[in-house]
Design a protein around this motif. Structure first.
Motif, mmCIF file in Angstrom:
data_model
loop_
_atom_site.group_PDB
_atom_site.id
_atom_site.type_symbol
_atom_site.label_atom_id
_atom_site.label_comp_id
_atom_site.label_asym_id
_atom_site.label_seq_id
_atom_site.Cartn_x
_atom_site.Cartn_y
_atom_site.Cartn_z
ATOM 1 N N LEU A 102 0.818 -1.207 0.000
ATOM 2 C CA LEU A 102 0.000 0.000 0.000
ATOM 3 C C LEU A 102 0.857 1.265 0.000
ATOM 4 C CD1 LEU A 102 -2.898 -0.919 2.466
ATOM 5 C CD2 LEU A 102 -2.955 -0.852 -0.031
ATOM 6 N N SER A 103 1.853 1.299 0.873
ATOM 7 C CA SER A 103 2.708 2.488 0.952
ATOM 8 C C SER A 103 3.584 2.605 -0.294
ATOM 9 C CB SER A 103 3.592 2.434 2.205
ATOM 10 O OG SER A 103 4.428 1.280 2.192
ATOM 11 N N SER A 114 2.928 1.470 -3.332
ATOM 12 C CA SER A 114 2.086 1.857 -4.469
ATOM 13 C C SER A 114 1.791 3.350 -4.437
ATOM 14 C CB SER A 114 0.769 1.078 -4.452
ATOM 15 O OG SER A 114 0.989 -0.294 -4.662
ATOM 16 N N LYS A 115 1.550 3.866 -3.231
ATOM 17 C CA LYS A 115 1.257 5.292 -3.083
ATOM 18 C C LYS A 115 2.456 6.133 -3.509
ATOM 19 C CE LYS A 115 -0.596 8.619 0.254
ATOM 20 N NZ LYS A 115 -1.073 8.810 1.654
ATOM 21 N N VAL A 116 3.647 5.698 -3.129
ATOM 22 C CA VAL A 116 4.870 6.418 -3.509
ATOM 23 C C VAL A 116 5.062 6.369 -5.022
ATOM 24 C CG1 VAL A 116 7.387 6.397 -3.377
ATOM 25 C CG2 VAL A 116 6.029 6.087 -1.299
ATOM 26 N N GLU A 139 2.813 5.888 -7.398
ATOM 27 C CA GLU A 139 1.789 6.685 -8.080
ATOM 28 C C GLU A 139 2.095 8.174 -7.980
ATOM 29 O OE1 GLU A 139 -1.752 5.382 -6.194
ATOM 30 O OE2 GLU A 139 -1.765 3.433 -7.209
ATOM 31 N N GLY A 140 2.611 8.603 -6.811
ATOM 32 C CA GLY A 140 2.992 10.001 -6.643
ATOM 33 C C GLY A 140 4.111 10.391 -7.579
ATOM 34 N N GLN A 149 5.964 -1.576 -10.154
ATOM 35 C CA GLN A 149 4.781 -2.142 -9.505
ATOM 36 C C GLN A 149 4.871 -3.657 -9.443
ATOM 37 O OE1 GLN A 149 2.540 -0.361 -8.058
ATOM 38 N NE2 GLN A 149 0.473 -1.166 -8.251
#
Length: 260
Positions: A81-82, A84-86, A88-89, A123
């Motif tokens: 989760l963390s 993926s967030k990085v 995507e950012g 990813q």
């Protein structure tokens, strides 16, 4: 080690399937929803409380392994989760950069495609790392031999959660043999799991992919086997989703009867 061998075999199998763009008029994607229902355990991340074991043989060992498995599970979920967030950012930041040297549309398109490929690679690597932690958690639970512990709700809840997250990664990898293997296991080890809609949706889709591969290789025996299993899980999904008396169920049942 056995889980890693299965992973390798499945990924190789998928690469063979992916080389051929197989098509059919009645793809299940047109019948089935593409995501789990809101509130489904397949669409949420579960957290589990400490395992309470009373008067059980080998209590210390069982509790320790359960806690380690829960730790690996939580670590896998948090990592993905963390991470993926990085990713995507960073992807959004890269998209905002203006490259004045790209004067033609084909240059801009090529850069966008290269950026997307780079993101997908990162990813993929992230999913691989998260999956390895889930495999470690599975192995830890497999070492718990006490029957009472293995039948307890905390044990089955954690095992189900680990399998759900692992199957989600397999779906992203399009590892259809792996999806079939682990989802069939998932619905077999806990009674409530079989009554969830999402496993049957995934199995119907995965069996269709394998059926199409069997058609391509002209393996009649496998075609029939995969087709029958696809139909069974499609009907079970329709029953759980709509109810046997619904028009939706009857429509799907008609398609199955026509051997679509």
């Amino acid at each position: 080690m056995q889980f890693f061998l299965i992973i390798i075999i499945s990924l190789l199998s998928y690469s063979l399937i992916a080389k051929e763009k197989l098509e059919t008029k009645d793809r299940l994607e047109q019948i089935l929803p593409t995501t789990p229902d809101s509130g489904s355990p397949w669409g949420e991340i579960s957290k589990f409380n400490e395992l309470e074991i009373l008067d059980l043989v080998d209590e210390t060992s069982s509790t320790s392994r359960w806690k380690e498995a829960n730790k690996e599970y939580s670590s896998s979920v948090d990592l993905f989760l963390s991470g993926s967030k990085v990713l995507e950012g960073k992807l959004e930041e890269r998209k905002k950069i203006v490259h004045y040297e790209d004067r033609y549309e084909w240059q801009k398109k090529q850069r966008r495609e290269n950026l997307e490929k780079e993101f997908q690679k990162h990813q993929f690597d992230l999913r691989q790392t998260a999956s390895q932690k889930l495999v470690k958690a599975m192995n830890l639970l497999d070492k718990i031999e006490n029957p009472k512990v293995k039948e307890s709700a905390p044990f089955l809840d954690l095992k189900s959660g680990i399998y759900r997250e692992y199957i989600k990664h397999l779906e992203a990898f399009k590892s259809y043999l792996q999806i079939i293997d682990f989802t069939e296991r998932y619905i077999s080890f806990a009674e409530g799991n079989e009554r969830e809609k999402e496993p049957h949706r995934l199995l119907a889709l995965a069996y269709e992919k394998m059926e199409l591969a069997a058609v391509k290789s002209k393996n009649q025996e496998m075609i029939l086997e995969f087709k029958e299993k696809k139909k069974a899980h499609l009907l079970r999904f329709a029953e759980l989703q709509y109810g046997k008396e619904s028009k939706e169920y009857q429509k799907i049942e008609e398609k199955v009867g026509r051997d679509f």
